[in-house]
Design a protein around this motif. Structure first.
Motif, PDB file in Angstrom:
ATOM      1  N   VAL A  65      12.450  -8.254 -80.773  1.00 32.05           N
ATOM      2  CA  VAL A  65      13.120  -7.658 -81.981  1.00 32.05           C
ATOM      3  C   VAL A  65      13.980  -6.740 -81.709  1.00 32.05           C
ATOM      4  N   THR A  66      15.238  -6.746 -82.494  1.00 31.94           N
ATOM      5  CA  THR A  66      16.528  -5.778 -82.032  1.00 31.94           C
ATOM      6  C   THR A  66      16.704  -4.673 -82.958  1.00 31.94           C
ATOM      7  N   GLY A  67      15.878  -4.705 -84.141  1.00 30.99           N
ATOM      8  CA  GLY A  67      15.971  -3.673 -85.232  1.00 30.99           C
ATOM      9  C   GLY A  67      15.487  -3.964 -86.451  1.00 30.99           C
ATOM     10  N   ALA A  68      14.773  -2.965 -87.046  1.00 31.17           N
ATOM     11  CA  ALA A  68      14.217  -2.891 -88.254  1.00 31.17           C
ATOM     12  C   ALA A  68      14.381  -1.688 -89.062  1.00 31.17           C
ATOM     13  N   ALA A  69      14.656  -1.874 -90.365  1.00 29.21           N
ATOM     14  CA  ALA A  69      14.825  -0.948 -91.140  1.00 29.21           C
ATOM     15  C   ALA A  69      14.270  -1.353 -92.848  1.00 29.21           C
ATOM     16  N   LEU A  70      13.614  -0.069 -93.102  1.00 28.68           N
ATOM     17  CA  LEU A  70      13.096  -0.156 -94.668  1.00 28.68           C
ATOM     18  C   LEU A  70      14.128  -0.103 -95.465  1.00 28.68           C
ATOM     19  N   ASP A  71      13.850  -0.989 -96.794  1.00 34.47           N
ATOM     20  CA  ASP A  71      14.854  -0.827 -97.628  1.00 34.47           C
ATOM     21  C   ASP A  71      14.707   0.476 -98.922  1.00 34.47           C
ATOM     22  N   THR A  72      13.725   1.256 -98.551  1.00 35.68           N
ATOM     23  CA  THR A  72      13.450   2.371 -99.289  1.00 35.68           C
ATOM     24  C   THR A  72      14.393   3.369 -99.852  1.00 35.68           C
ATOM     25  N   GLY A  73      15.609   3.326 -99.094  1.00 36.36           N
ATOM     26  CA  GLY A  73      16.781   3.996 -99.327  1.00 36.36           C
ATOM     27  C   GLY A  73      17.745   3.294-100.205  1.00 36.36           C
ATOM     28  N   GLY A  74      17.427   2.059-100.784  1.00 34.34           N
ATOM     29  CA  GLY A  74      18.336   1.495-101.255  1.00 34.34           C
ATOM     30  C   GLY A  74      19.022   0.577-100.352  1.00 34.34           C
ATOM     31  N   LEU A  75      18.905   0.480 -99.215  1.00 34.58           N
ATOM     32  CA  LEU A  75      19.090  -0.741 -98.102  1.00 34.58           C
ATOM     33  C   LEU A  75      19.266  -2.046 -98.898  1.00 34.58           C
ATOM     34  N   THR A  76      20.442  -2.745 -98.596  1.00 28.60           N
ATOM     35  CA  THR A  76      20.530  -4.121 -99.089  1.00 28.60           C
ATOM     36  C   THR A  76      20.615  -4.841 -97.792  1.00 28.60           C
ATOM     37  N   ALA A  77      20.602  -6.262 -98.132  1.00 30.17           N
ATOM     38  CA  ALA A  77      20.963  -7.177 -97.042  1.00 30.17           C
ATOM     39  C   ALA A  77      22.245  -6.973 -96.285  1.00 30.17           C
ATOM     40  N   PRO A  78      23.299  -7.092 -97.021  1.00 34.46           N
ATOM     41  CA  PRO A  78      24.499  -6.821 -96.228  1.00 34.46           C
ATOM     42  C   PRO A  78      24.649  -5.479 -95.813  1.00 34.46           C
TER      43      PRO A  78
END
Length: 266
Positions: A65-78
């Protein structure tokens, strides 16, 4: 050559034509690169999985695994793709298949054996995050414990947590300040609380014990003392709980440190 009279008819047809367009498969770009002969080692792939705190984008190379981030702050796929590129200097392409073990790790809360690449971080920050990975699901550890395990200054711990490149998989939501309040340096408001609730953690109970001066709980039957959220401590019934303010106090009373949660020793 098309006349101006044809334009209205084409405009009227667009809604129907739009229905003929379908989304490409999630791993379409990765398939194209494979067909073009681009080695898999030259790029990462990512998926979006569900957690108690919302969607989690997880990227991986063939090895880790090289990274992981929650989308709770409005993070989109791009947005995640750009974030990943800026942090690792590697492209991340959508995939339909998560890295082996990720789904199980999220379901059980046990990700310690999951390969996670922390090489871009400084050695001290890596040591802190590796110590965090040792905290079992459903338990909490204070900053002082993390600092001891990582052999760093306690003041450096919150900063290292904020650099966590693998949210949730490296469980920073299981870290508290030494007064028992959560140290959610790497999460937006509410995310850490949701993750702890899903694991049955009650940080309010730990904070209340701290306010009463209780740092460790001992069992008068086993003569062992633990962190209050240790699995062994939670099994001590109230009549057999012995509170201690310090490890030295526990040692003088004839208690030894739990080998599971490894509290500070006398």
């Amino acid at each position: 050559m098309r006349s101006d009279r044809e334009v209205p008819r084409l405009d009227a047809a667009r809604p129907g034509l739009a229905g003929l367009v379908t989304e490409p498969p999630a791993d379409f770009a990765a398939r194209v690169l494979r067909r073009a002969g681009v080695p898999r080692e030259r790029y990462d792939t990512y998926v979006r999985l569900g957690t108690a705190a919302g969607g989690l984008y997880v990227a991986a190379s063939p090895e880790a695994v090289t990274g992981a981030a929650l989308d709770t702050g409005g993070l989109t796929a791009p947005g995640f793709e750009e974030l990943h590129r800026s942090r690792t200097n590697r492209s991340a392409l959508r995939s339909a298949k998560p890295f082996p073990g990720v789904t199980t790790a999220l379901r059980t809360g046990r990700a310690r054996r999951l390969p996670i690449d922390l090489s871009p971080l400084a050695p001290a920050d890596r040591a802190v995050l590796e110590a965090v990975r040792a905290i079992p699901a459903g338990q909490l550890r204070p900053v002082g414990w993390i600092a001891r395990e990582a052999a760093v200054d306690p003041a450096a711990v919150p900063g290292a947590l904020a650099l966590n490149p693998a949210a949730v998989l490296i469980p920073c939501h299981r870290v508290t300040y030494d007064n028992g309040t959560p140290c959610d340096a790497g999460y937006l408001p509410g995310a850490g609380e949701a993750l702890r609730a899903a694991e049955g953690i009650e940080p309010g109970r730990v904070a209340e014990l701290r306010r009463r001066g209780v740092v460790f709980l001992g069992s008068d039957t086993t003569r062992i003392y633990c962190h209050p959220t240790c699995a062994h401590a939670r099994r001590i019934t109230p009549p057999h709980q012995v509170p201690f303010r310090t490890a030295r106090e526990a040692g003088r009373a004839g208690y030894r440190a739990c080998k599971s949660c490894r509290p500070l020793t006398a």
